[in-house]
Design an enzyme around this catalytic site. Structure first.
Site, PDB file in Angstrom:
ATOM      1  N   ASP A 246       0.853  -1.187   0.000  1.00 21.45           N
ATOM      2  CA  ASP A 246       0.000   0.000   0.000  1.00 21.45           C
ATOM      3  C   ASP A 246       0.887   1.234   0.000  1.00 21.45           C
ATOM      4  OD1 ASP A 246      -2.142   1.938   0.507  1.00 21.45           O
ATOM      5  OD2 ASP A 246      -3.277   0.242   1.303  1.00 21.45           O
TER       6      ASP A 246
ATOM      7  N   TYR B 298     -13.633   5.131 -14.770  1.00 21.18           N
ATOM      8  CA  TYR B 298     -13.617   4.077 -13.749  1.00 21.18           C
ATOM      9  C   TYR B 298     -14.214   2.792 -14.311  1.00 21.18           C
ATOM     10  CZ  TYR B 298     -14.725   1.744  -9.306  1.00 21.18           C
ATOM     11  OH  TYR B 298     -14.818   0.840  -8.271  1.00 21.18           O
TER      12      TYR B 298
END
Length: 254
Positions: free
Chosen positions: A37, A157
């Site tokens: 991350d 998206y």
């Protein structure tokens, strides 16, 4: 317990939301987890939770759109745990919630594809060779019902998420004989930091719209997606590859 015993799993987006829930669950089920991350503070908190519960995990700072970061992450996994068996492509970003094609900013479009689509490609590209060495593996990619339905997200998206389905099907076909499986999960609205915008007063109507579209009448929890990912990562799904699995409260049944 021990549904992933002996397996080494790389999970992206492990610092919060669905990725964090997957990391905790996979470790609980016996996997050695490499969490990646950019949110290093959140990631280290998750890794600490896993270790406190008796699991094995390490965290790495990972920009999923960077080939160099991916090469480093896979190398760290192999050097630490000896192999890679599972990859869960969870990390992603949301774009403008309502972005029609003619109104979409080109730079925003490039960003959405670089993170939401290229990131999963790079993760697969650099993990598959290690899976081949290990005798097989499982790639689970977290997409969205926006990949299959219109009106579930902005145009960029949705296009990126749809691309994940094509990527996954080709991996499934190309590497099936090598015992590398690839599947996609299509979540509906899940209660994560990314969907927190729906809890604002300005988004009240949008939230109700999505609730009305959901036959079960409520949004999902990160654990709902994590358990689906666990099944697809485990040997329980050893004859399943190339599928799109909705975890959406019934939205796609409409």
């Amino acid at each position: 317990m021990n549904r992933l015993s002996g397996k080494v799993a790389i999970i992206t987006g492990a610092g919060s939301g669905m990725g964090a829930e997957q990391a905790r669950l996979f470790a609980k089920e016996g996997a050695k987890v490499i969490g990646g991350d950019m949110n290093t503070e959140g990631l280290q908190n998750v890794i600490a939770e896993i270790k406190a519960a008796g699991g094995e995990a390490i965290g790495v700072k990972l920009n999923i759109s960077s080939p160099e970061d991916w090469q480093s992450t896979v190398k760290t996994a192999v050097e630490t745990y000896g192999k890679v068996n599972v990859l869960v492509n969870t990390a992603g970003v949301a774009g403008p919630f309502i972005a029609k094609a003619a109104e979409h900013d080109p730079d925003e479009w490039d960003k959405l594809l670089a993170i939401n689509l290229k990131g999963a490609f790079l993760g697969s590209k650099y993990s598959i060779p290690e899976m081949l060495k290990a005798g097989g593996g499982s790639i689970v990619t977290i997409s969205s019902i926006a990949a299959a339905l219109g009106g579930q997200g902005g145009t960029g998206y949705a296009a990126a998420k749809a691309g994940l389905s094509g990527l996954t099907r080709n991996i499934a076909v190309d590497y099936g004989k090598d015992n590398v499986r690839a599947n996609v999960i299509l979540p509906g609205q899940i209660k994560t930091p990314m969907s927190a915008v729906l809890e604002t007063e300005e988004a009240k109507e949008s939230k109700q719209y999505y609730l009305n579209k959901t036959p079960l009448g409520h949004f999902g929890d990160p654990s709902d997606v994590a358990y689906a990912a666990l099944f697809l990562a485990s040997d329980e799904s050893k004859f399943i590859t190339g599928i799109e699995l909705p975890v959406d409260g019934g939205v796609m049944a409409n």
